[in-house]
Scaffold this motif. Structure first.
Motif, short mmCIF file in Angstrom:
data_model
loop_
_atom_site.label_atom_id
_atom_site.label_comp_id
_atom_site.label_asym_id
_atom_site.label_seq_id
_atom_site.Cartn_x
_atom_site.Cartn_y
_atom_site.Cartn_z
N ARG A 51 0.85 -1.19 0.00
CA ARG A 51 0.00 0.00 0.00
C ARG A 51 0.88 1.23 0.00
O ARG A 51 1.94 1.26 0.61
CB ARG A 51 -0.87 -0.02 1.26
CG ARG A 51 -2.00 -1.02 1.18
CD ARG A 51 -2.70 -1.04 2.50
NE ARG A 51 -2.97 0.36 2.91
CZ ARG A 51 -4.01 0.71 3.64
NH1 ARG A 51 -4.86 -0.19 4.00
NH2 ARG A 51 -4.19 1.96 4.00
N ARG A 52 0.41 2.28 -0.66
CA ARG A 52 1.22 3.48 -0.80
C ARG A 52 1.42 4.20 0.54
O ARG A 52 2.41 4.90 0.71
CB ARG A 52 0.55 4.44 -1.80
CG ARG A 52 0.74 4.03 -3.24
CD ARG A 52 0.21 5.09 -4.16
NE ARG A 52 0.96 6.34 -4.04
CZ ARG A 52 2.03 6.63 -4.77
NH1 ARG A 52 2.48 5.76 -5.64
NH2 ARG A 52 2.65 7.78 -4.63
N ASP A 53 0.49 4.03 1.49
CA ASP A 53 0.64 4.77 2.75
C ASP A 53 1.44 3.98 3.80
O ASP A 53 1.58 4.43 4.92
CB ASP A 53 -0.74 5.15 3.30
CG ASP A 53 -1.64 3.95 3.48
OD1 ASP A 53 -1.22 2.84 3.07
OD2 ASP A 53 -2.75 4.11 4.02
N THR A 54 1.94 2.79 3.44
CA THR A 54 2.74 2.03 4.42
C THR A 54 4.18 2.53 4.39
O THR A 54 4.82 2.48 3.36
CB THR A 54 2.76 0.53 4.05
OG1 THR A 54 1.45 0.14 3.73
CG2 THR A 54 3.33 -0.31 5.17
N PRO A 55 4.68 3.02 5.54
CA PRO A 55 6.08 3.45 5.53
C PRO A 55 7.02 2.25 5.41
O PRO A 55 6.64 1.13 5.78
CB PRO A 55 6.25 4.16 6.88
CG PRO A 55 5.17 3.65 7.74
CD PRO A 55 4.05 3.21 6.85
N PHE A 56 8.21 2.50 4.91
CA PHE A 56 9.20 1.43 4.81
C PHE A 56 10.16 1.56 5.99
O PHE A 56 10.82 2.58 6.15
CB PHE A 56 9.98 1.51 3.49
CG PHE A 56 10.84 0.31 3.26
CD1 PHE A 56 10.32 -0.83 2.66
CD2 PHE A 56 12.17 0.30 3.65
CE1 PHE A 56 11.11 -1.95 2.45
CE2 PHE A 56 12.96 -0.81 3.45
CZ PHE A 56 12.43 -1.94 2.84
N GLU A 57 10.21 0.52 6.81
CA GLU A 57 11.06 0.56 8.00
C GLU A 57 12.41 -0.07 7.67
O GLU A 57 12.47 -1.23 7.24
CB GLU A 57 10.38 -0.23 9.13
CG GLU A 57 11.06 -0.05 10.45
CD GLU A 57 10.56 -1.06 11.47
OE1 GLU A 57 11.36 -1.44 12.33
OE2 GLU A 57 9.38 -1.47 11.38
N ILE A 58 13.47 0.71 7.84
CA ILE A 58 14.81 0.19 7.56
C ILE A 58 15.27 -0.64 8.75
O ILE A 58 15.25 -0.15 9.88
CB ILE A 58 15.82 1.33 7.33
CG1 ILE A 58 15.32 2.30 6.27
CG2 ILE A 58 17.21 0.77 7.02
CD1 ILE A 58 15.82 2.11 4.90
N GLN A 59 15.66 -1.87 8.49
CA GLN A 59 16.15 -2.74 9.56
C GLN A 59 17.59 -3.12 9.28
O GLN A 59 17.95 -3.41 8.13
CB GLN A 59 15.33 -4.02 9.60
CG GLN A 59 13.93 -3.81 10.11
CD GLN A 59 13.30 -5.11 10.53
OE1 GLN A 59 13.54 -6.13 9.91
NE2 GLN A 59 12.50 -5.08 11.55
N SER A 60 18.39 -3.14 10.32
CA SER A 60 19.71 -3.73 10.18
C SER A 60 19.57 -5.20 10.57
O SER A 60 18.48 -5.64 10.95
CB SER A 60 20.72 -3.02 11.06
OG SER A 60 22.02 -3.50 10.78
N VAL A 61 20.65 -5.94 10.46
CA VAL A 61 20.54 -7.35 10.76
C VAL A 61 21.86 -7.88 11.29
O VAL A 61 22.93 -7.40 10.90
CB VAL A 61 20.08 -8.10 9.48
CG1 VAL A 61 21.17 -8.19 8.44
CG2 VAL A 61 19.52 -9.46 9.77
#
Lengths: 412, 253
Positions: B4-14
């Motif tokens: 969905r366009r309104d879902t933010p993208f969460e940057i994760q490290s690993v």
């Protein structure tokens, strides 16, 4: 049985951040946040001396500062117990000497007492080495996670002694080893976590030239000649005689001074024997200095490593070889044998040079003595490799990641 | 996966926990068998683990398979061919596995058994487990995603750019999210970057360069459409800044 107490000191988190960088510490802090609300207990058999105690003295206060309550429990025993655990240690390194039934019985009795007396109610218990290995079977509570951290090279373990230890290891939820070659077949997940060095310790902290000169003045070393150095105890598997032979080949075509520095052999009969052999082989050669040092000469070793043009580790066998890590951290050009954990650190032609023979060792030392740019390139890459992979914050991070994984699997 | 366009993208490290699979190879035949049995994760670690271990390096060492065949077994020809197989098929597990097997099977079975490591030089098969680490970085549009990735650590780069497209991901994937936000060219650019097998810091530098070029294009385009007086003012300001810098540099020397 004791719990180790820690006096308040300067912030380790900020100390490591200044050295290892913000990204490394942010990862550690984020993992610590994941583990908030869980308690950790570390268990080993001594609070002083040896690499395990050294790392726990840093790791335990670091985890507490990160907000993960962590205690350090020390399992103690009588002289007989220590004689038995020494026998186990030797047998796991491949030396002969199986445990007698009464020795097994005594090991079990001391373990039972430790299981009663130690504070082991934490959610996660990290057991270091074979001495406390029986505790998981004796003291485990539902919902707890137990991890066995093996610092020992098990690749030549005597089967009978390993057969005594293995059922106890199998009562843990996971096991951690320093190197792939040390991992035995086990019915539980095994992880590889290489050891690490402390960049804040006397042996590894930054040190100015003036301090180096002051520390080295009593040894009357030739300050203006390029030093080729091996730092290690006087042990045949470190091949000090091979180093002298390689150096003599180097001296045919390059100016250099060989420095063999390492643990004083006073309390080690075999070490004294090897030291005598080394002295005999060096003879009265003015190009070679042999420096037996006390075990707490960390600052002197730091200074020696920093002033060396080439650092050698020509071992015939190795565990991980933290002396190589220390030299790489100090941006030294390293020539080392391709054994044990050395190839994980010395990536050939990238962070150092790997060798397999005396002639190869001589060739690469000479090459480095003549090539300042190559030394600089390897030294810089070696420093970055250690920064990324072999400092205490990385080892702490790996333990927290294992704990997080075990907790996830429990809740999953 | 549809995003969905309104879902933010969460940057994760690993954090990667490396584990032995228990499998190992002493010669090319056993390596072939081990590759047949290997999980996708194990294959991935042996071709891409170097990117994680040496994020800063100028040029990566060869993948684990060709490094072992070249340096330990000392079969340089097969090592070269394995390197090429990895370089050309590093995008997905099955094509890679097939290319590796084809290379090894081009050596006769007897030769495969004869080309062996010396004692103690076995190739241990490894795999890994990923433990996600939240970074607190979040993107709401492609522009802020570029900015967030430029600031993220090597673990995040490896996870989002290299690991996720190869192994799939439970959460939103970078490429899918960018497509959902209309940034098809950026998604393709990241796909090409992943296939390049470059060191992670080189990837980050390329992203920064891309952002610099985009900013320059934007400034030029704004300048072209602005009034003469504004252009003259901007030119004057740029010249003044240049003079200040030259004076400062002269003072420093």
């Amino acid at each position: 049985m004791t719990q180790v107490a820690f006096p308040a000191g300067p912030s380790l988190v900020e100390g490591y951040r200044a050295v290892a960088g913000d990204a490394a510490m942010q990862n550690l802090e984020a993992l610590a946040r994941k583990l908030r609300g869980h308690r950790i207990a570390m268990v080993n058999s001594t609070s002083t001396g040896g690499g395990v105690a050294e790392i726990l003295h840093r790791l335990v206060p670091l985890l507490n500062e990160l907000g993960v309550p962590t205690t350090w429990e020390v399992m103690s025993g009588d002289a007989r117990f220590y004689a038995i655990t020494k026998k186990i240690h030797n047998a796991l390194h491949g030396l002969p000497g199986a445990l007698e039934p009464e020795e097994r019985e005594h090991f079990h009795e001391v373990s039972l007492r430790a299981a009663r007396e130690l504070q082991l109610d934490a959610d996660l218990v990290l057991v270091h080495d074979p001495q406390p290995v029986a505790l998981a079977g004796l003291r485990r509570r539902p919902g707890q996670r137990w991890v066995w951290r093996c610092h020992v090279d098990l690749s030549r373990a005597a089967p009978e002694t390993w057969g005594f230890i293995e059922p106890n290891v199998a009562r843990h939820d996971a096991a951690v080893f320093s190197h792939i070659a040390f991992v035995p077949p086990l019915p539980l997940p095994s992880y590889l976590v290489p050891p690490s060095i402390d960049p804040l310790s006397d042996k590894n902290r930054e040190m100015g030239e003036k301090e180096q000169e002051e520390l080295l003045r009593p040894y009357h070393l030739p300050a203006h000649r390029p030093w080729v150095t091996q730092v290690s105890r006087y042990d045949r598997i470190k091949d000090p005689l091979g180093v002298i032979e390689a150096f003599q080949l180097v001296r045919k075509s390059a100016d250099a001074h060989l420095l063999l520095a390492g643990g004083n052999a006073d309390d080690d009969p075999e070490g004294a024997e090897v030291l005598a052999e080394v002295r005999a082989r060096a003879g009265d050669c003015a190009d070679i200095s042999i420096l037996p040092l006390p075990s707490d000469a960390h600052r002197v070793i730091n200074a020696i490593q920093r002033r060396s043009r080439v650092v050698v580790q020509k071992s015939l066998r190795e565990g991980f070889a933290l002396t190589v890590t220390e030299a790489l951290w100090k941006r030294r050009a390293v020539v080392a044998s391709a054994v044990g954990g050395i190839p994980l650190q010395v990536l050939h032609e990238r962070t150092g040079l790997l060798v397999r023979s005396i002639e190869g060792c001589a060739f690469q030392i000479t090459r480095l003595l003549r090539a300042a740019e190559l030394r600089k390139r390897l030294g810089q890459a070696g420093r970055e490799h250690v920064l990324e992979n072999f400092l205490h914050p990385r080892e702490a991070r790996d333990y927290l990641a294992i704990f997080a994984r075990l907790i996830e699997s429990r809740s999953g | 996966m549809t995003e969905r366009r309104d879902t933010p993208f969460e940057i994760q490290s690993v954090v990667h926990l490396v584990c032995p699979t228990g499998d190992s190879a002493r010669n090319l035949e056993e390596l072939r068998d081990a590759i047949v049995r290997a999980s996708d994760r194990s294959l991935f670690w042996h071709i891409a683990g170097g990117q994680r271990r040496e994020p800063w390096c100028a040029e990566l060492a060869p993948d684990d398979f060709s490094a072992w065949v070249g340096a330990v077994v000392q079969d340089r020809v097969t090592a070269e061919r394995l390197s090429y197989a990895v370089q050309s098929r590093r995008g997905a597990p099955e094509p890679l596995r097939a290319a590796l097997l084809e290379t090894l099977e081009s050596v006769g079975e007897r030769q495969r058994r004869a080309r062996a490591a010396p004692e103690g030089g076995e190739f241990p098969m490894l795999t890994f487990e990923s433990v996600a680490v939240p970074t607190g970085l979040e993107a709401h549009d492609p522009e802020s995603l570029e900015a967030a990735l430029a600031a993220a650590d090597a673990g995040a780069w490896f996870h989002h750019v290299v690991e996720e497209p190869w192994l799939g991901a439970e959460g939103p994937r970078l490429g899918d999210w960018l497509h959902a936000h209309g940034a098809t060219r950026l998604a393709e650019w990241f796909g090409e970057l992943a296939a390049s097998g470059l060191p992670l810091e080189t990837m980050r530098r390329r992203l920064l360069e891309r952002r610099r070029r985009a900013a320059m294009r934007r400034r030029i385009s704004e300048a072209v459409s602005s009034a003469d007086a504004e252009r003259q003012q901007a030119t004057r300001a740029a010249v003044e800044a240049l003079v200040r810098r030259l004076r400062r540099d002269r003072g420093a020397t």
